[in-house]
Each structure stands twice: as C-alpha cells, then as structure tokens.
Design an enzyme around this catalytic site. Structure first.
Site, PDB file in Angstrom:
ATOM      1  N   ASN A   9       0.826  -1.210   0.000  1.00 49.12           N
ATOM      2  CA  ASN A   9       0.000   0.000   0.000  1.00 49.12           C
ATOM      3  C   ASN A   9       0.855   1.254   0.000  1.00 49.12           C
ATOM      4  O   ASN A   9       2.041   1.218   0.349  1.00 49.12           O
ATOM      5  CB  ASN A   9      -0.857   0.078   1.288  1.00 49.12           C
ATOM      6  CG  ASN A   9      -1.928  -0.987   1.355  1.00 49.12           C
ATOM      7  OD1 ASN A   9      -2.336  -1.553   0.344  1.00 49.12           O
ATOM      8  ND2 ASN A   9      -2.383  -1.276   2.565  1.00 49.12           N
ATOM      9  N   GLU A 134      -4.619  -9.453   4.539  1.00 50.15           N
ATOM     10  CA  GLU A 134      -5.040  -8.239   3.832  1.00 50.15           C
ATOM     11  C   GLU A 134      -5.325  -8.516   2.357  1.00 50.15           C
ATOM     12  O   GLU A 134      -5.745  -7.628   1.627  1.00 50.15           O
ATOM     13  CB  GLU A 134      -3.970  -7.143   3.985  1.00 50.15           C
ATOM     14  CG  GLU A 134      -4.557  -5.758   4.159  1.00 50.15           C
ATOM     15  CD  GLU A 134      -3.550  -4.755   4.641  1.00 50.15           C
ATOM     16  OE1 GLU A 134      -3.928  -3.901   5.455  1.00 50.15           O
ATOM     17  OE2 GLU A 134      -2.382  -4.796   4.220  1.00 50.15           O
ATOM     18  N   THR A 215       0.507 -11.324  20.515  1.00 46.37           N
ATOM     19  CA  THR A 215       1.210 -10.096  20.876  1.00 46.37           C
ATOM     20  C   THR A 215       0.273  -9.215  21.701  1.00 46.37           C
ATOM     21  O   THR A 215      -0.930  -9.128  21.423  1.00 46.37           O
ATOM     22  CB  THR A 215       1.702  -9.355  19.623  1.00 46.37           C
ATOM     23  OG1 THR A 215       0.581  -9.085  18.766  1.00 46.37           O
ATOM     24  CG2 THR A 215       2.721 -10.189  18.855  1.00 46.37           C
ATOM     25  N   GLY A 217       0.983  -5.794  22.690  1.00 44.86           N
ATOM     26  CA  GLY A 217       1.367  -4.384  22.681  1.00 44.86           C
ATOM     27  C   GLY A 217       2.401  -4.098  23.755  1.00 44.86           C
ATOM     28  O   GLY A 217       3.404  -4.818  23.884  1.00 44.86           O
ATOM     29  N   ASP A 241       4.450   6.336  17.008  1.00 45.97           N
ATOM     30  CA  ASP A 241       3.424   5.827  16.094  1.00 45.97           C
ATOM     31  C   ASP A 241       3.478   4.295  16.126  1.00 45.97           C
ATOM     32  O   ASP A 241       4.508   3.705  15.800  1.00 45.97           O
ATOM     33  CB  ASP A 241       3.733   6.363  14.679  1.00 45.97           C
ATOM     34  CG  ASP A 241       2.749   5.873  13.622  1.00 45.97           C
ATOM     35  OD1 ASP A 241       1.764   5.200  13.971  1.00 45.97           O
ATOM     36  OD2 ASP A 241       2.977   6.185  12.433  1.00 45.97           O
ATOM     37  N   THR A 243       1.788   2.336  14.201  1.00 49.05           N
ATOM     38  CA  THR A 243       1.454   1.736  12.901  1.00 49.05           C
ATOM     39  C   THR A 243       2.606   0.840  12.425  1.00 49.05           C
ATOM     40  O   THR A 243       3.755   1.275  12.379  1.00 49.05           O
ATOM     41  CB  THR A 243       1.217   2.839  11.843  1.00 49.05           C
ATOM     42  OG1 THR A 243       0.308   3.789  12.362  1.00 49.05           O
ATOM     43  CG2 THR A 243       0.686   2.240  10.547  1.00 49.05           C
ATOM     44  N   GLY A 246       3.201  -4.373  14.658  1.00 51.50           N
ATOM     45  CA  GLY A 246       2.938  -5.811  14.519  1.00 51.50           C
ATOM     46  C   GLY A 246       3.659  -6.387  13.304  1.00 51.50           C
ATOM     47  O   GLY A 246       4.172  -7.512  13.342  1.00 51.50           O
ATOM     48  N   ASP A 247       3.726  -5.606  12.236  1.00 52.43           N
ATOM     49  CA  ASP A 247       4.421  -6.063  11.028  1.00 52.43           C
ATOM     50  C   ASP A 247       5.919  -6.193  11.292  1.00 52.43           C
ATOM     51  O   ASP A 247       6.564  -7.136  10.830  1.00 52.43           O
ATOM     52  CB  ASP A 247       4.181  -5.093   9.867  1.00 52.43           C
ATOM     53  CG  ASP A 247       2.709  -4.962   9.520  1.00 52.43           C
ATOM     54  OD1 ASP A 247       1.961  -5.932   9.735  1.00 52.43           O
ATOM     55  OD2 ASP A 247       2.311  -3.884   9.039  1.00 52.43           O
TER      56      ASP A 247
HETATM   57  O1  RIB Z   1      -0.103  -2.786   9.657  1.00 57.51           O
HETATM   58  C1  RIB Z   1       0.008  -1.463   9.204  1.00 57.51           C
HETATM   59  C2  RIB Z   1      -0.428  -1.371   7.770  1.00 57.51           C
HETATM   60  O2  RIB Z   1      -1.805  -1.651   7.694  1.00 57.51           O
HETATM   61  C3  RIB Z   1      -0.282  -0.009   7.139  1.00 57.51           C
HETATM   62  O3  RIB Z   1       0.979   0.174   6.562  1.00 57.51           O
HETATM   63  C4  RIB Z   1      -1.431   0.054   6.169  1.00 57.51           C
HETATM   64  O4  RIB Z   1      -1.026   0.079   4.827  1.00 57.51           O
HETATM   65  C5  RIB Z   1      -2.301  -1.155   6.482  1.00 57.51           C
HETATM   66  O5  RIB Z   1      -2.097  -2.139   5.560  1.00 57.51           O
END
Ligand code: RIB
Length: 308
Positions: A9, A134, A215, A217, A241, A243, A246-247
């Site tokens: 994305n 996703e 997980t 946090g 942040d 965001t 987790g990845d």
């Molecule tokens: O896990 C975070 C991601 O979730 C973001 O980068 C966004 O693109 C969504 O896919």
C-alpha cells in the site's frame, strides 16, 4: 529464504490530537505519505533484520506504485514476484493520535487481484512463507495449500481481524501470530470460551505442531506450542506511532526463525523489532536493522516454561 505473499500500500498519514469517533471530524496540521501495506511492511522488516526476502504481490500503474516499493528496493528485497497491474495501488488512510494509537482505513486496489498461482516455482522446503489477511481469503487459502504441498514452512499473521472463517486454516500453518483481538476472533471460531484468558486462547490456537504467538502491545507477548509456554515483556520505549509495529514484529521474528534461531531468541528479536518500529511516524520509517534488533533483544528476558 522468506517469501512474503501479501499486500502493498501507500499510506496517507495524518497526525491528530486524538482519533475521531464515528461521524466525527478531527483536524490535524498536515499529511505525509509513506510506503505501507502489511505484506510490504513485513517483507521490509525481515530484510532489514538480515533475511533474504522475496515479495509476491501487486502494485498498480499509478503514481503511488513507485513510492510504495521504494523502501523494499533499497533494502534489497527481490521484487521479481511483484506484478504491475492496470489499476490503483492499495491505499491506506491512517490517523495517528498523540499517544501513538492509530486508526486505519484501507482501499485494496490491485491487492484484491493477487493470485496464489503467482507462487508457482517460489515454494520449497527451504522457504518460510509469510502471509497476512489483507488479501482476499481465496488466494490465502490456496497459497497455504501450495506451501504445504511444496514442504515450505508457513507463518500466518492473523491481521487484520474480520474474517473468522479463516480459522480453519490454522491446522495447515506452522506458526500463527495474532494480537489479542485477532486471537479472540480465531479462538471463538475454534470453540474457545468468549471470556477465555490470553493464555487459554494462545493454547487453543497453538498445537503440538503449531506455535501460536499472541502479541500484547506494551505488555509484550505470550507464545504456546503444545505444553510449552514463552513470555516476553516489552521494553519501555517512547512511542511516536504504533502503525506497523505488529508487522515489524512478524518480520523480525520470521528473519530470526529463518536463520535458525530458537523460539525464545526469535521472540525477543521480534519484540525488539516491533518496539523500535514505534519510534517514528510511518509503518516502515523506523523498521530497525539487524544490529539495533540484536542490541535491544540482548536486554530482553524470555520466560520459558517448557514442558519437555
Ligand atoms: O499494519 C500497518 C499497515 O496496515 C499499514 O501500513 C497500512 O497500509 C495497512 O495495511
């Protein structure tokens, strides 16, 4: 070798004093764009952690495609499995609150056209296949079946939540990584009590041949495989942040497993990667390299209550 089959994305991020409630408008100062997508974030995190990584996915033929792939290219991720389709690159609109929490809305774009037959020739017993949720359910199921047939190991990240139907896939994966919400969703689908503790959910999702990591946090994680249980407390960090945290966990954890680290060390390295990824705005911005991961992981303790 790690193969990531997943989403790519472009993230449009607005910093906000707090996240909006349904129907509410909150105004922030400006927006920034970052590379993102759960698949791409995990591929980048694994590559920065030192693994050889191939990404299988899609971008559109629009202006977002180049920026969405730039970090992966710079990190040496093999992008020969990424197709440029006629259509729009996946797009995420992300609000980040002052406390680092986020709210994400995603448009799939060409991620919705990723197909499992793109994995032809990519899977073998040398490969750890990393997937998230996703993409559409059908190619995910098909990819897991192909990996099984090829003898590849499979790590399924249960993010994002919302499709409990995929719970039946767990029997065919070697490792599942879920946050508390995803673990509860999958646990319920597999008959766990609605009020089950995290430990009970983890045990219900793990198995003698399957490692489950939940997980938590800022509270770290719990992991189970058969009667073995591991716990890691998260390090204290200044969160900017969350965001992509987790990845980054999944990428760092997968990279450690791929190079042969034991479960305890891999959990510590994943925890370190996830924590460090929270220190800047953007899902990929602060995804750490192998040295930073090792330094922080060395300070972490994995409480290891092994049965055998
Ligand atoms: O896990 C975070 C991601 O979730 C973001 O980068 C966004 O693109 C969504 O896919």
């Amino acid at each position: 070798m790690i193969a990531v089959f997943g989403s790519i994305n472009l993230d449009l991020v607005v910093s906000l004093p707090r996240l909006p409630a349904p129907g509410e408008t909150i105004v922030g100062p400006d927006h920034q764009s970052f590379a993102g997508g759960k698949g791409a974030n995990q591929a980048l995190a694994a590559a920065r952690a030192g693994a050889r990584v191939r990404m299988i996915g899609a971008v559109g033929q629009d202006a977002h495609a180049g920026p969405a792939l730039a970090n992966l290219e710079a990190a040496g991720v093999d992008l020969s499995g990424v197709r440029r389709l006629d259509g729009t690159t996946g797009l995420a609109m992300i609000g980040v609150a002052a406390n680092g929490e986020n709210q994400i809305m995603c448009a799939s774009g060409v991620n919705a056209r990723v197909a499992a037959d793109w994995l032809e020739g990519e899977l073998s017993s040398e490969v750890l296949l990393v997937l998230q949720r996703e993409l559409r359910a059908e190619p995910i199921r098909d990819a897991v079946a192909r990996a099984r047939a090829a003898g590849a190991r499979v790590l399924l990240n249960a993010a994002p939540s919302g499709d409990a139907d995929l719970a039946s896939l767990l029997d065919d994966v070697d490792i599942v990584v879920a946050n508390e919400i995803e673990a509860a969703e999958l646990g319920c689908a597999r008959g766990a009590a609605g009020d089950a503790s995290v430990e009970a959910l983890c045990a219900a999702l793990g198995g003698t041949g399957r490692l489950c990591v939940v997980t938590l946090g800022a509270r770290g994680l719990v992991a189970c495989k058969g009667a073995d249980v591991w716990r890691v407390a998260a390090p204290r960090i200044d969160v900017v942040d969350t965001t992509g945290a987790g990845d980054a966990f999944v990428g760092g954890f997968a990279a450690a497993l791929d190079r042969g680290a034991d479960v305890a060390r891999a959990l510590c390295e994943g925890t370190a990667a996830g924590a460090l990824a929270c220190t800047a705005t953007g899902a990929q911005t602060a995804s750490p390299d192998a040295g930073a991961i090792a330094d922080l992981a060395d300070t972490l303790v994995c409480d290891d209550a092994r049965a055998g």
